[in-house]
Design a protein around this motif. Structure first.
Motif, PDB file in Angstrom:
ATOM      1  N   GLN B 125      53.694  40.686  37.483  1.00 55.10           N
ATOM      2  CA  GLN B 125      52.934  39.430  37.416  1.00 55.10           C
ATOM      3  C   GLN B 125      51.588  39.583  38.126  1.00 55.10           C
ATOM      4  O   GLN B 125      50.562  39.135  37.632  1.00 55.10           O
ATOM      5  CB  GLN B 125      53.703  38.302  38.113  1.00 55.10           C
ATOM      6  CG  GLN B 125      54.738  37.614  37.253  1.00 55.10           C
ATOM      7  CD  GLN B 125      55.561  36.630  38.078  1.00 55.10           C
ATOM      8  OE1 GLN B 125      56.398  37.036  38.873  1.00 55.10           O
ATOM      9  NE2 GLN B 125      55.306  35.350  37.907  1.00 55.10           N
ATOM     10  N   LEU B 127      49.924  42.342  38.799  1.00 56.19           N
ATOM     11  CA  LEU B 127      49.053  43.271  38.081  1.00 56.19           C
ATOM     12  C   LEU B 127      48.429  42.573  36.875  1.00 56.19           C
ATOM     13  O   LEU B 127      47.237  42.723  36.595  1.00 56.19           O
ATOM     14  CB  LEU B 127      49.855  44.485  37.620  1.00 56.19           C
ATOM     15  CG  LEU B 127      50.267  45.477  38.707  1.00 56.19           C
ATOM     16  CD1 LEU B 127      51.363  46.414  38.198  1.00 56.19           C
ATOM     17  CD2 LEU B 127      49.069  46.283  39.178  1.00 56.19           C
ATOM     18  N   THR B 128      49.243  41.803  36.154  1.00 50.60           N
ATOM     19  CA  THR B 128      48.774  41.111  34.961  1.00 50.60           C
ATOM     20  C   THR B 128      47.706  40.089  35.328  1.00 50.60           C
ATOM     21  O   THR B 128      46.673  39.972  34.659  1.00 50.60           O
ATOM     22  CB  THR B 128      49.953  40.419  34.254  1.00 50.60           C
ATOM     23  OG1 THR B 128      50.950  41.398  33.977  1.00 50.60           O
ATOM     24  CG2 THR B 128      49.521  39.759  32.959  1.00 50.60           C
ATOM     25  N   ARG B 129      47.968  39.358  36.402  1.00 51.98           N
ATOM     26  CA  ARG B 129      47.015  38.362  36.868  1.00 51.98           C
ATOM     27  C   ARG B 129      45.683  39.019  37.243  1.00 51.98           C
ATOM     28  O   ARG B 129      44.609  38.547  36.899  1.00 51.98           O
ATOM     29  CB  ARG B 129      47.611  37.711  38.112  1.00 51.98           C
ATOM     30  CG  ARG B 129      47.043  36.393  38.443  1.00 51.98           C
ATOM     31  CD  ARG B 129      47.836  35.835  39.580  1.00 51.98           C
ATOM     32  NE  ARG B 129      48.801  34.867  39.094  1.00 51.98           N
ATOM     33  CZ  ARG B 129      49.070  33.744  39.769  1.00 51.98           C
ATOM     34  NH1 ARG B 129      48.509  33.509  40.929  1.00 51.98           N
ATOM     35  NH2 ARG B 129      49.917  32.879  39.273  1.00 51.98           N
TER      36      ARG B 129
END
Ligand SMILES: Nc1ncnc2c1ncn2[C@@H]1O[C@H](COP(=O)(O)OP(=O)(O)OP(=O)(O)O)[C@@H](O)[C@H]1O
Ligand SMILES: [Mg+2]
Lengths: 242, 203
Positions: B125, B127-129
């Motif tokens: 989460q 990393l994605t953010r």
């Protein structure tokens, strides 16, 4: 956070299919809330109760125990007519099997929720076309579902779920039939709706897609067994070169 | 980590001094694996011993420059031209933990897996953010940083999938009556020579 920020609340929700010896407990005492601006992902093995959770949250089936509260309305207390109106105005569904109406074009499918709500079709077509454009299907507006690929049908279903700015989007594997670029397109759209003030529940098996959520809840045998919440500040961003 | 080859590859662009090399390495890898100056100098010593770099001039500011040799340049070309082979030598902590855990009595493996899954998903989460907060790269440094973030995202995703897979495998093994804990082996291996030889020696 004030109460009015909470769009959806499940309080001790249980769902049993059938009764007696053969009864199946699909949900067992689930507590979950979704606020404005929040995207919650639900993960869990096949049969863990994810789709059941969505149908109960969306008022499509009443739970066998517990309460579902949407925008402050206790669904169990709402007369059928009002429940139908609330569902139409506030909830956008993306079903695991798309659920498009075969005799309507893509544009008509997307316009339908607005028309059911009393919009003229002329007025409804404008936002419906906008929604189709976002999923990059504006040029297929006049095609029937049978003329579209699985992934395209899925995108039409997603356009239908978000048209008219509904406040709560419930999506069951919305990226299941999509390649990774199109899947990302759909997530980006879902994310931007949520960032603009909607709330959403995203059921998915795909870890990379679930990671777009603010919160991930893990379902096992109808219970929430754990939760992952992304921290507000990420330490990684400091690494970004200017 | 291929610090050695990375530093050599940077030196192939021109002479550098220690601190400069560190800064160059960091900005090309998004500061994801920061090096300390000690590591840099140790590496440079070994590179010099192997004839891949040599001391160059000391400039007006007293900086010790290091330059690459022809052998060093050849090694860079070799590195870029050959695959990175992932060896079994790097222990996978998580795989070891799960493998040991299934052999122990009284361990709730499903819980071990879930605890890990939550942690892995939280990383994913974040990393994605981080990645989503970045528009398209505007410099080659940002591009390099995004490549590193992507790699971490795919690694976390692979870990999450492996955990799902392990959970299924475990459920199937349970259903088949496998997945029993391993009791300690009472035939304890003797120290030193193998048991057979020891017995033969006594006789
Ligand atoms: N209409 C129904 N009648 C009887 N049992 C049902 C019904 N719908 C679902 N179930 C059962 O309830 C449990 C939960 O089903 P659900 O569809 O919610 O799972 P899911 O997590 O969405 O799975 P999948 O990932 O396969 O879509 C399953 O055991 C399923 O067989
Ligand atoms: Mg389902």
């Amino acid at each position: 956070m004030t109460d009015s920020d909470i769009l959806l609340q499940l309080d001790g929700v249980s769902m049993q299919y059938g009764r007696g010896e053969t009864a199946i407990t699909a949900l067992a005492g689930v507590d979950l809330s979704v606020s404005r601006g929040e995207l919650v992902a639900v993960m869990g093995a096949s049969g863990s109760g994810k789709s059941t959770l969505l149908t109960v949250a969306g008022g499509l089936t009443p739970p066998t125990a517990g309460e579902v509260i949407v925008e402050g309305h206790w669904l169990s207390q709402l007369p059928a007519r009002q429940l139908a109106t609330l569902r139409r105005r506030s909830l956008g569904f993306v079903f695991q099997d798309f659920n498009l109406i075969p005799s309507l074009t893509a544009l008509e499918n997307v316009s339908l929720p607005l028309e059911l709500d009393g919009w003229t079709s002329k007025r409804a077509h404008r936002p419906a076309l906008d929604a189709l454009n976002i999923v990059e299907l504006g040029d297929r507006a006049q095609h029937f579902p049978s003329d579209l690929s699985g992934g395209q049908q899925q995108r039409v279903a997603i356009a239908r779920a978000v048209v008219g700015g509904r406040s709560l989007i419930l999506a069951d594997e919305p990226t299941g039939a999509l390649d990774s670029t199109t899947g990302e397109l759909v997530l980006r759209m879902l994310r931007s709706r949520v960032d603009a003030g909607a709330g959403g529940i995203l059921v998915t098996h795909d870890a990379r897609h679930a990671a777009w959520a603010d919160r991930i809840v893990f379902l096992r045998d109808g219970r929430i067994v754990d939760e992952s919440r992304a921290s507000a500040v990420t330490s990684l961003l400091s690494g970004l070169p200017a | 980590m291929s610090v050695r080859q990375s530093l050599l590859a940077i030196l192939n662009q021109g002479p550098c001094y220690g601190y400069q090399l560190r800064a160059e390495f960091d900005r090309r890898t998004g500061s994801t694996w920061p090096l300390n100056v000690g590591q840099i100098y140790n590496t440079l010593d070994r590179l010099e011993r192997d004839g891949l770099v040599r001391k160059a001039d000391i400039d007006a500011d007293g900086q010790n420059y290091v330059e690459i040799t022809d052998a060093g340049s050849a090694e860079v070309a070799d590195w870029l031209g050959s695959p990175v082979v992932r060896t079994m030598a790097t222990r996978d902590e998580l795989a070891i933990k799960l493998a040991i855990a299934v052999t122990l009595p009284g361990v709730d493996i499903a819980q071990v897996i879930q605890v890990q899954r939550t942690a892995t998903m939280r990383t994913l989460q974040e990393l994605t953010r981080t990645k989503n907060a970045t528009a398209d790269p505007e410099s080659s440094e940002q591009l390099a940083w995004l490549l590193v973030i992507d790699s971490l995202i795919f690694a976390a995703e692979a870990e999450a999938r492996w955990l799902d897979h392990s959970e299924h495998r475990l459920a199937r093994a349970r259903a088949a009556g496998l997945a029993e804990p391993l009791p300690l082996n009472t035939e304890v291996p003797k120290r030193g020579r193998p048991a057979k030889t020891a017995a033969a020696a006594r006789a």
